[in-house]
Design a protein around this motif. Structure first.
Motif, mmCIF file in Angstrom:
data_model
loop_
_atom_site.group_PDB
_atom_site.id
_atom_site.type_symbol
_atom_site.label_atom_id
_atom_site.label_comp_id
_atom_site.label_asym_id
_atom_site.label_seq_id
_atom_site.Cartn_x
_atom_site.Cartn_y
_atom_site.Cartn_z
ATOM 1 N N LYS A 79 -8.858 22.052 -20.324
ATOM 2 C CA LYS A 79 -7.593 22.301 -19.614
ATOM 3 C C LYS A 79 -6.446 21.517 -20.240
ATOM 4 O O LYS A 79 -5.317 22.026 -20.376
ATOM 5 C CB LYS A 79 -7.757 21.898 -18.141
ATOM 6 C CG LYS A 79 -6.478 22.049 -17.292
ATOM 7 C CD LYS A 79 -6.090 23.502 -17.189
ATOM 8 C CE LYS A 79 -4.937 23.716 -16.204
ATOM 9 N NZ LYS A 79 -3.665 23.143 -16.659
ATOM 10 N N ILE A 91 -1.899 24.459 -12.410
ATOM 11 C CA ILE A 91 -3.323 24.646 -12.153
ATOM 12 C C ILE A 91 -3.480 25.189 -10.748
ATOM 13 O O ILE A 91 -2.714 24.830 -9.839
ATOM 14 C CB ILE A 91 -4.098 23.308 -12.325
ATOM 15 C CG1 ILE A 91 -5.596 23.543 -12.202
ATOM 16 C CG2 ILE A 91 -3.617 22.255 -11.346
ATOM 17 C CD1 ILE A 91 -6.441 22.328 -12.560
ATOM 18 N N SER A 92 -4.428 26.069 -10.566
ATOM 19 C CA SER A 92 -4.634 26.669 -9.247
ATOM 20 C C SER A 92 -5.221 25.643 -8.277
ATOM 21 O O SER A 92 -5.768 24.612 -8.683
ATOM 22 C CB SER A 92 -5.567 27.874 -9.357
ATOM 23 O OG SER A 92 -6.857 27.461 -9.775
ATOM 24 N N GLY A 95 -8.885 25.469 -8.843
ATOM 25 C CA GLY A 95 -9.136 24.783 -10.106
ATOM 26 C C GLY A 95 -8.882 23.295 -10.014
ATOM 27 O O GLY A 95 -9.605 22.486 -10.625
ATOM 28 N N GLN A 99 -11.680 20.484 -10.698
ATOM 29 C CA GLN A 99 -11.487 19.421 -11.685
ATOM 30 C C GLN A 99 -11.658 18.044 -11.064
ATOM 31 O O GLN A 99 -12.302 17.157 -11.649
ATOM 32 C CB GLN A 99 -10.102 19.539 -12.318
ATOM 33 C CG GLN A 99 -9.883 18.567 -13.473
ATOM 34 C CD GLN A 99 -8.502 18.702 -14.079
ATOM 35 O OE1 GLN A 99 -7.492 18.605 -13.379
ATOM 36 N NE2 GLN A 99 -8.454 18.920 -15.392
#
Length: 433
Positions: A79, A91-92, A95, A99
């Motif tokens: 990423k 970033i979602s 997500g 992470q």
């Protein structure tokens, strides 16, 4: 504002806002670091898995430590590399939670595995007679299972507790962590605070356990010179790995909790990257250079591959010649040199038959030479070398072969007599050297 909380599906990472002028060099450097992380960790992992002599508790824990290093860095570097080439750094929500879970669980698994390695060294040094009864295969499997399960379970609960209603989408960092996600919540969740402090207490207990084991190991090592040598060989790499990890993690923790806005963005990013950069690279290098068995296995593999590549490029060599040339150059050539043969006159293998690849001899003893094919004795070389590294002169091989023939003949006669029902009393068969 409360009506708009459900529409927050994307987060903005602001850690790379000041890197527009040197993103390409930073991308190349980051990609190089990620490749080095994979190279050193995979080398140690494959070495331990392939070599059965390394299937010991300490090496199994080291293998898990390297696997966890790859797992943790995979949650950040891909990423991060994409963000370096992208004009927007978003970033979602899902997500970001994923992470945060990967990074936190990797850090927790690191602490658990390092604690297991400390316990392994404690038993080996303080209770050496009980080591094999305590560190059994079944118990090692249980230890490794819980070393992965407990961090995953604790951090899964912590990540779920972070999924509250959000009133913001700005994360002032280059990656997501649970603490920063919780700071975006519209209201403070008591559950998330309790879970966070429980996790901190759990891993503080790991740290206390490691300190306790080292106190006892140091006390034991002061009484014995042998234990001091064992401590320096096996505990020093573990202590260095533990120090690197703890220092890197404390930098990131202090920055997240007590970070100052007076620091430049570059310094803040470096402090955030420390525990994702140094431990995954330093741990395999420390153990690879310090532990003799791993270092020798890697050096032997590299040397054989290099010699094999030199011979593959020659068209006049068959696969058997290539393999035997590598073995001859690495082992037999050294032994022949010690026996007085000049380097340019060492015995070659051009006349070695193809079935020589099945030879397995460790020394010039009757038991070993008995398995040598008959065609090997016709080799016209001043020294006959086996793949195991043994070198026997033709005279030695001929003498041993003749004595083995007489022994076989005598044993055959005894066997034939016994099969006829006659009791035979004879002296034990002796083969003089």
């Amino acid at each position: 504002m409360m009506d708009n909380v459900s529409v927050i599906t994307m987060f903005t990472l602001s850690g790379l806002n000041g890197t527009a002028n040197y993103r390409v060099p930073l991308f190349a450097l980051t990609l190089l670091c990620y490749c080095v992380i994979w190279l050193v960790n995979v080398t140690v992992i494959v070495t331990i898995i392939v070599d059965k002599s390394l299937h010991e508790p300490m090496y199994i824990f080291l293998c898990n430590l390297c696997i966890n290093g790859l797992y943790g860095t995979s949650g950040f570097y891909p990423k991060f590399l994409i963000d370096l080439l992208s004009p927007t750094h978003v970033i979602s929500y899902a997500g970001c939670l994923l992470q945060a879970f990967v990074l936190h669980s990797s850090a927790g698994a690191d602490i658990s595995v390092l604690a297991l390695m400390a316990y392994d060294r404690y038993v080996a040094i303080c209770q050496p007679l009980l080591y094999h009864s305590v560190m059994t295969k079944q118990r090692i499997c249980v230890f490794v299972f819980f070393a992965w399960l407990v961090p995953f379970f604790l951090l899964l609960i912590s990540t779920v507790a972070s999924t509250a209603k959000l009133c913001g989408s700005h994360i002032p960092k280059i990656y997501c962590v649970n603490g920063l996600i919780s700071n975006l919540a519209c209201s403070v969740s008591i559950l998330s605070i309790i879970i966070a402090y429980f996790n901190y207490t759990s891993y503080f207990g790991h740290a206390v356990f490691v300190v306790w084991t080292y106190i006892y190991m140091i006390k034991t090592c002061l009484r014995s010179k042998e234990n001091r040598s064992k401590f320096m060989k096996t505990c020093l790499p573990h202590l260095l790995s533990l120090t690197v990890f703890v220092v890197s993690l404390l930098f990131d923790l202090f920055y997240t909790r007590l970070g100052s806005k007076d620091l430049s963005q570059s310094v803040q990013n470096f402090m955030a990257l420390e525990f994702l950069l140094f431990p995954p690279i330093v741990n395999p290098l420390i153990y690879g250079f310090q532990l003799t068995q791993i270092r020798k296995r890697i050096q032997h593999f590299v040397s054989v591959r290099r010699l094999a590549s030199n011979y593959v490029n020659r068209d006049d060599r068959t696969p058997t010649h290539i393999i035997m040339s590598v073995i001859h150059s690495t082992r037999c050539g050294q032994k022949a040199a010690r026996k007085g043969f000049p380097r340019n006159q060492q015995p070659g293998i051009s006349s070695v038959p193809a079935d020589v690849s099945s030879i397995s001899a460790d020394s010039c003893t009757p038991a070993n030479v008995s398995s040598v094919p008959a065609s090997v004795f016709s080799v016209t070389a001043s020294v006959s070398c086996f793949p195991s590294g043994s070198c026997c002169g033709p005279a030695q091989v001929s003498i041993v072969h003749s004595r083995l023939s007489s022994v076989r003949a005598r044993l055959s006669s005894v066997s034939a007599t016994l099969s006829n029902g006659t009791r035979v009393f004879s002296r034990p068969v002796r083969v003089s050297s």
